[in-house]
Design a protein around this motif. Structure first.
Motif, short mmCIF file in Angstrom:
data_model
loop_
_atom_site.label_atom_id
_atom_site.label_comp_id
_atom_site.label_asym_id
_atom_site.label_seq_id
_atom_site.Cartn_x
_atom_site.Cartn_y
_atom_site.Cartn_z
N UNK A 15 0.83 -1.20 0.00
CA UNK A 15 0.00 0.00 0.00
C UNK A 15 0.88 1.26 0.00
N UNK A 16 0.54 2.18 -0.89
CA UNK A 16 1.21 3.48 -0.91
C UNK A 16 0.17 4.57 -0.73
N UNK A 17 0.49 5.51 0.15
CA UNK A 17 -0.38 6.66 0.37
C UNK A 17 0.34 7.92 -0.10
N UNK A 18 -0.42 8.78 -0.76
CA UNK A 18 0.13 10.05 -1.26
C UNK A 18 -0.81 11.17 -0.85
N UNK A 34 6.41 3.05 -5.28
CA UNK A 34 7.31 3.79 -6.16
C UNK A 34 7.58 5.15 -5.53
N UNK A 35 8.68 5.75 -5.93
CA UNK A 35 9.15 6.99 -5.31
C UNK A 35 8.56 8.19 -6.05
N UNK A 73 8.08 4.37 -13.07
CA UNK A 73 9.50 4.23 -12.71
C UNK A 73 9.97 2.79 -12.96
N UNK A 74 9.75 2.31 -14.19
CA UNK A 74 10.20 0.99 -14.62
C UNK A 74 9.59 -0.16 -13.82
N UNK A 75 8.47 0.08 -13.18
CA UNK A 75 7.78 -0.97 -12.44
C UNK A 75 6.33 -1.03 -12.93
N UNK A 96 -3.05 3.66 -2.99
CA UNK A 96 -2.77 2.69 -4.05
C UNK A 96 -2.46 1.35 -3.42
N UNK A 97 -3.24 0.33 -3.79
CA UNK A 97 -3.09 -1.01 -3.22
C UNK A 97 -2.64 -1.94 -4.35
#
Length: 507
Positions: A15-18, A34-35, A73-75, A96-97
């Motif tokens: 999980x990514x949070x922005x 991703x960064x 980013x290439x992923x 994002x999950x």
């Protein structure tokens, strides 16, 4: 306690949070997937975020997107995404999950289930009376076409929007590759429909004059570069005095040729593919043509020939991509065109298909082709209120983006027919886009209520149907309800605006 920590770690890694401001500028992120860089716009990281950027301008709105393909980013991964628009107190956020593993498993299970379902479905038809068979088949066709063509239309629309932006050469090439895959998928959908129509005797033929030489030229142009990119020599051989104007179904002839060329393309890795036309049994009023497609592909063994005569059978092992439907359709269409098919093949040497098709000659004087006017965008200098009625959020976004880019349109959204009817009674709309298959109240039901309104203005509101299901019964119902235009998904932006200009009489 260790188990709880393990579960927490498993989910946190996916999980990514922005957090962003209302303008889509990144404030902070946990950068788990991703960064992203603070103070940059989220739109810079992927075209998907550019499309949904307008959602940040709203307050207290939450939108959910599933199975979003992201390459950042290439992923590359498949994710479920939640957009929270925030409010005056709380900043907007994106959750994002990463669901790549889950959707991969679901896809494999669904594919196996669909294969079993289709197999059992067609076998069961043999035990059902003819009339009952037609009813069940029509329901099946409506369901499967809706389920397949709707996402195809969504993806095709998104690809069109992406290509309008500033893309690198590599990104453009990736989109071209995706388009090829989408075209292949669309052909498979059409193949399923045609096979089903053959079985119930409803495959239609449109016999009229056509220029055979133009058909061959189009095929040559279509496949020359495609074979070249694979390193295969493609050659078209035709006699110097070939009858040009024939009476027949041009699209069915083209369907036979393309299916065989696709088969040759798929199973040929080196060497050449030759498409040759020979005249057979010509007379003053009739002619026969042999369409020969020869390849230097992997071929197949003698004991596999019988398999090629069966619907949905594959002459190669299951590790080789392909549905096995193409040759079955070729055989069915050729038979219905009163033609014949012969083929021979040798393992690791190649395959030759020889199709014989009879034609009548069109002896009438050839008319000069009409000048086709190129599509021209019309400038709209007035406000056009539009209601978009569709239960699919991606379809809504694509249609909204196309209309926004054109300028002059002001839009509202309804997720089903019942909501649409309520909105039409409260607001004056100049145009309604109506999907046919929705929950609660479908398109036909909503149009019936609108056309039956006591309010003359509501009753006469122009309606354009956007549907994923090609149905003669549905077309008849729409015509009876005085629908102004009928567009089949997936559609191009040119088809969409042609329907708008026609209905609203814009020049």
């Amino acid at each position: 306690m260790n188990e709880i920590k393990g579960i927490h770690k498993f989910f946190s890694n996916k999980i990514q949070t922005i957090e962003l401001d209302k303008d889509g500028i990144i404030l902070n992120s946990n950068n788990q997937l991703f960064v992203v860089t603070p103070k940059e716009s989220i739109q810079n990281f992927h075209p998907f975020f550019e499309i949904i950027s307008t959602l940040f301008q709203k307050d207290n709105d939450e939108v959910y997107f599933n199975t979003v393909h992201l390459e950042v980013v290439e992923k590359t991964f498949i994710a479920d995404i939640i957009i929270d628009s925030g409010n005056k107190i709380k900043n907007p956020s994106i959750l994002i999950f990463d669901q790549s593993e889950h959707y991969k498993d679901v896809q494999e299970i669904t594919q196996q289930r669909n294969e079993v379902f289709i197999k059992n479905f067609f076998e069961s038809q043999k035990l059902i009376k003819i009339e009952d068979e037609r009813i069940i088949k029509n329901k099946f066709l409506a369901s499967i076409t809706k389920d397949l063509r709707t996402p195809i239309s969504s993806v095709a629309g998104l690809l069109g929007l992406f290509q309008k932006g500033s893309l690198t050469f590599e990104q453009n090439e990736l989109i071209k590759t995706i388009r090829l895959s989408m075209n292949h998928l669309n052909r498979l959908v059409n193949d399923v429909l045609d096979l089903s129509k053959v079985e119930i005797g409803e495959l239609n033929f449109d016999i009229k004059p056509f220029l055979f030489d133009d058909l061959v030229t189009n095929v040559e142009n279509l496949y020359q570069n495609k074979f070249l990119l694979k390193g295969i020599h493609f050659k078209v051989i035709k006699p110097s005095k070939i009858p040009n104007k024939l009476l027949g179904d041009k699209h069915r002839v083209l369907q036979v040729i393309i299916n065989l060329l696709e088969n040759a393309y798929q199973f040929t890795n080196t060497g050449e593919v030759i498409f040759e036309i020979k005249i057979d049994n010509i007379s003053p009023s009739k002619t026969g043509l042999n369409l020969i497609i020869k390849d230097t592909g992997i071929g197949f063994e003698a004991d596999k020939i019988e398999q090629l005569r069966k619907s949905f059978s594959k002459a190669h092992d299951t590790t080789i991509e392909g549905s096995g439907m193409g040759l079955s359709i070729v055989k069915s269409v050729v038979k219905l065109l009163n033609g014949s098919i012969r083929f021979e093949s040798k393992k690791d040497i190649g395959t030759v298909f020889n199709i014989f098709l009879p034609f009548e000659l069109d002896v009438k004087k050839t008319e000069k082709p009409k000048n086709i006017q190129p599509f021209k965008k019309v400038e709209i200098n007035k406000k056009i209120n539009v209601l978009i009625v569709d239960d699919n959020e991606i379809n809504q976004l694509v249609l909204m983006k196309l209309l926004v880019d054109h300028a002059g349109f002001y839009m509202d959204i309804a997720s089903n027919g019942k909501v649409a009817v309520e909105m039409v009674q409260k607001e004056n709309y100049d145009l309604i886009f109506m999907d046919m298959h929705m929950p609660i109240l479908d398109g036909i039901g909503a149009i019936t209520i609108i056309r039956g309104s006591d309010n003359k203005k509501i009753k006469k509101t122009p309606i354009i149907v956007l549907t994923a299901v090609e149905s003669s019964d549905e077309r008849k119902k729409c015509k009876a309800l005085k629908v102004n235009y009928y567009v089949l998904k997936p559609f191009s932006s040119q088809e969409l605006f042609t329907s708008i200009y026609t209905v609203l009489k814009l020049k």
